[in-house]
Design an enzyme around this catalytic site. Structure first.
Site, mmCIF file in Angstrom:
data_model
loop_
_atom_site.group_PDB
_atom_site.id
_atom_site.type_symbol
_atom_site.label_atom_id
_atom_site.label_comp_id
_atom_site.label_asym_id
_atom_site.label_seq_id
_atom_site.Cartn_x
_atom_site.Cartn_y
_atom_site.Cartn_z
ATOM 1 N N LYS A 24 0.839 -1.208 0.000
ATOM 2 C CA LYS A 24 0.000 0.000 0.000
ATOM 3 C C LYS A 24 0.873 1.257 0.000
ATOM 4 C CE LYS A 24 -2.947 0.774 3.609
ATOM 5 N NZ LYS A 24 -2.794 2.115 4.170
ATOM 6 N N ARG A 29 2.999 5.943 -3.257
ATOM 7 C CA ARG A 29 4.150 6.764 -3.669
ATOM 8 C C ARG A 29 4.420 6.620 -5.155
ATOM 9 N NH1 ARG A 29 4.217 5.653 1.625
ATOM 10 N NH2 ARG A 29 5.401 6.943 3.082
ATOM 11 N N SER A 172 6.972 8.886 12.290
ATOM 12 C CA SER A 172 5.880 8.703 11.334
ATOM 13 C C SER A 172 6.385 8.949 9.929
ATOM 14 C CB SER A 172 4.735 9.676 11.641
ATOM 15 O OG SER A 172 3.929 9.839 10.496
ATOM 16 N N GLN A 174 4.575 9.202 7.397
ATOM 17 C CA GLN A 174 3.696 10.157 6.707
ATOM 18 C C GLN A 174 4.160 11.576 6.989
ATOM 19 O OE1 GLN A 174 -0.290 9.083 7.853
ATOM 20 N NE2 GLN A 174 -0.215 7.152 6.744
ATOM 21 N N ASP A 321 1.457 -1.201 11.889
ATOM 22 C CA ASP A 321 0.142 -1.636 11.388
ATOM 23 C C ASP A 321 -0.167 -3.095 11.743
ATOM 24 O OD1 ASP A 321 -0.264 0.874 10.306
ATOM 25 O OD2 ASP A 321 0.545 0.324 8.346
ATOM 26 N N ARG A 352 -7.056 1.790 17.855
ATOM 27 C CA ARG A 352 -6.844 0.333 17.782
ATOM 28 C C ARG A 352 -6.540 -0.293 19.138
ATOM 29 N NH1 ARG A 352 -3.715 0.257 11.909
ATOM 30 N NH2 ARG A 352 -5.632 0.402 10.684
HETATM 31 C C1 S3P Z 1 2.358 4.784 6.219
HETATM 32 C C2 S3P Z 1 2.911 5.089 7.436
HETATM 33 C C3 S3P Z 1 2.355 4.641 8.718
HETATM 34 C C4 S3P Z 1 1.373 3.489 8.545
HETATM 35 C C5 S3P Z 1 0.419 3.726 7.420
HETATM 36 C C6 S3P Z 1 1.179 3.928 6.110
HETATM 37 C C7 S3P Z 1 2.999 5.314 5.000
HETATM 38 O O1 S3P Z 1 1.675 5.725 9.311
HETATM 39 O O2 S3P Z 1 0.668 3.287 9.742
HETATM 40 O O3 S3P Z 1 -0.450 2.643 7.284
HETATM 41 O O4 S3P Z 1 2.671 4.844 3.894
HETATM 42 O O5 S3P Z 1 3.831 6.216 5.108
HETATM 43 P P1 S3P Z 1 2.461 6.768 10.226
HETATM 44 O O6 S3P Z 1 3.547 7.318 9.414
HETATM 45 O O7 S3P Z 1 1.486 7.831 10.594
HETATM 46 O O8 S3P Z 1 2.915 5.955 11.400
#
Ligand code: S3P
Length: 434
Positions: A24, A29, A172, A174, A321, A352
């Site tokens: 995913k 990306r 994180s 993200q 996750d 969760r």
């Molecule tokens: C992800 C980063 C994670 C993960 C999410 C996907 C990503 O989140 O939990 O399912 O693709 O960068 P966080 O960066 O907020 O931990």
């Protein structure tokens, strides 16, 4: 799909081979970055699931060409790093935190307005963690609840964003990715420092587009980007977060033997393998290879007698996750498992820690206790059949299904959310049980 799903108890070992669907994080990306290139990119093994389709729709709305050849193969072509254009309507990130947070990083430096929405779950999730650092770089981003929640609007900044050193309070990917992506357009270098290193798919894929990032401990630095060269193709490896359900099911259902084909084993994602091995799982990696800058392997898992373990903050980004399904492994293990440093789970698609506690206790009364940032799971608690709730969270639904199959069966309310990341999940489970 019906509004509840009946999961049968596995009466014999799960056996067979499973092709693991595309990752995913990497699928998101691949489309985002290809849409910033100016030559076509052929993406294969793309994850054809709701979250990644949200990203594809966003990039299309911003002017990129996104053409599917089949469900898992598409060609994406943009108009260069400065070639996105204002969308004619609101952009919908659906259930996807990755779509919203990374897109904010891409769009904050653009000379046009963007307004984002998403589903009910995404409206509750914290966006200040991205908006605050991007605003410190000069971005103009507005949202509900003092610029922390959807709906969110980005308006053009005054001039270029400014590079900065950002010490993120959370590990994180993200947050890190959003800042690095804005940093590509900034007037000077940008560095993100994390408490622990999160998944590095952004850094790896940027390299495939000719953009170097520099890593120093948990710090990553990006320079302003002059040229962005799209590769002609990207092959997405399978998602270890999807393989996780079979790693646990194969370990805890007696007599199981599964071969999981094409699993991404990037070291920033393999915490589940380390924890399951520490619990006594029988897992072997075969056919290890590197594809598109990402490690991949086939993984064989056999049933084993598991025992409880403890783990905490340091490994958390490498298995963030996988906590709900690791809790299933812990439930079928001997002894207690203690998980700490997992406060981030409270701000995922649902809380969760609370969801695992409430729903697992319906199927195994007294099995799970939650703390502020973790769980204690009492392995060996007696399991029964019961009705439980997904909270519309894909990873809760799939973890509850594995719990039901390994236990005495389960009835899952609102099961259809698996389409967020693994549309074929229930069919695959049924095939293994046949
Ligand atoms: C992800 C980063 C994670 C993960 C999410 C996907 C990503 O989140 O939990 O399912 O693709 O960068 P966080 O960066 O907020 O931990």
């Amino acid at each position: 799909m019906e509004n509840t799903k009946t999961i049968a108890k596995a009466r014999q070992g799960l056996r067979g081979t499973i092709e693991i669907p595309g990752d995913k994080s990497i699928s998101h990306r691949s489309v985002m970055f290809s849409a910033l290139g100016s030559t076509p990119v052929h993406i294969t093994n793309f994850l054809h699931a709701q979250d990644c389709l949200s990203t594809a729709a966003c990039m299309k709305a911003l002017g990129a060409s996104v053409e599917f050849e089949s469900e898992t193969s598409l060609v994406v072509c943009g108009h260069g790093l400065h070639g996105l254009r204002e969308a004619s309507t609101i952009i919908d990130a659906g259930n996807s935190g990755t779509t919203l947070r990374l897109m904010m990083g891409i769009l904050a430096p653009q000379p046009f307005l963007t307004t984002f929405t998403g589903d009910a779950s995404l409206h509750k999730r914290p966006m200040g963690r991205v908006i605050k650092p991007l605003s410190a770089m000069g971005a103009k981003i507005y949202g509900r609840e003092k610029n922390t929640k959807l709906p969110i609007t980005i308006v053009p900044a005054e001039g270029k964003l400014h590079g900065m050193l950002y010490e993120s309070p959370v590990a994180s990917a993200q947050v890190k990715s959003a800042i690095l992506l804005s940093g590509m357009y900034a007037d000077s270098p940008t560095t993100v420092v994390e408490p622990f290193t999160s998944r590095d798919h952004t850094e790896r894929m940027l390299e495939a587009f000719g953009v170097e990032t520099k890593k120093d401990g948990t710090a990553v630095t990006i320079e302003p980007v002059e040229s962005f060269h799209a590769p002609s193709s990207i092959e997405v490896p399978g998602d270890i977060s999807s393989a996780a359900y079979w790693l646990v099911a194969g370990s805890v259902v007696p007599g199981s033997h599964l071969l999981l084909k094409n699993v991404g084993v990037n070291p920033t994602r393999t915490g589940i393998l380390d924890v399951l091995e520490a619990m006594g799982a029988k897992i072997t990696l075969e056919n290890e290879r590197v594809s598109g800058g990402e490690a991949a392997a086939d993984i064989r898992v056999e049933a084993a007698k598991l025992h409880g373990t403890s783990f905490g903050a340091e490994i958390m980004p490498r298995l963030i996750d996988e906590i709900p399904v690791l809790a299933v492994a812990a439930l079928f293990a001997e002894g207690d498992t203690v998980i700490t440093g997992a406060g981030e789970l409270r701000v995922k698609e649902t809380d969760r820690l609370q969801a695992v506690t409430d729903e697992f206790n319906k199927l195994a009364p007294g099995a799970v206790e939650a703390s502020k940032d973790g769980l204690v799971i009492h392995g060996g608690t007696k399991v029964r059949a019961a009705t439980c709730f997904s909270y519309d969270d894909h990873r809760m639904a799939m973890s509850l299904a594995i719990l039901g199959a390994a236990g005495e069966g389960a009835e899952i309310e609102r099961p259809e959310c698996v389409t967020i990341s693994y549309p074929a999940f229930y069919d695959t489970l049924a095939r293994l049980q046949a």
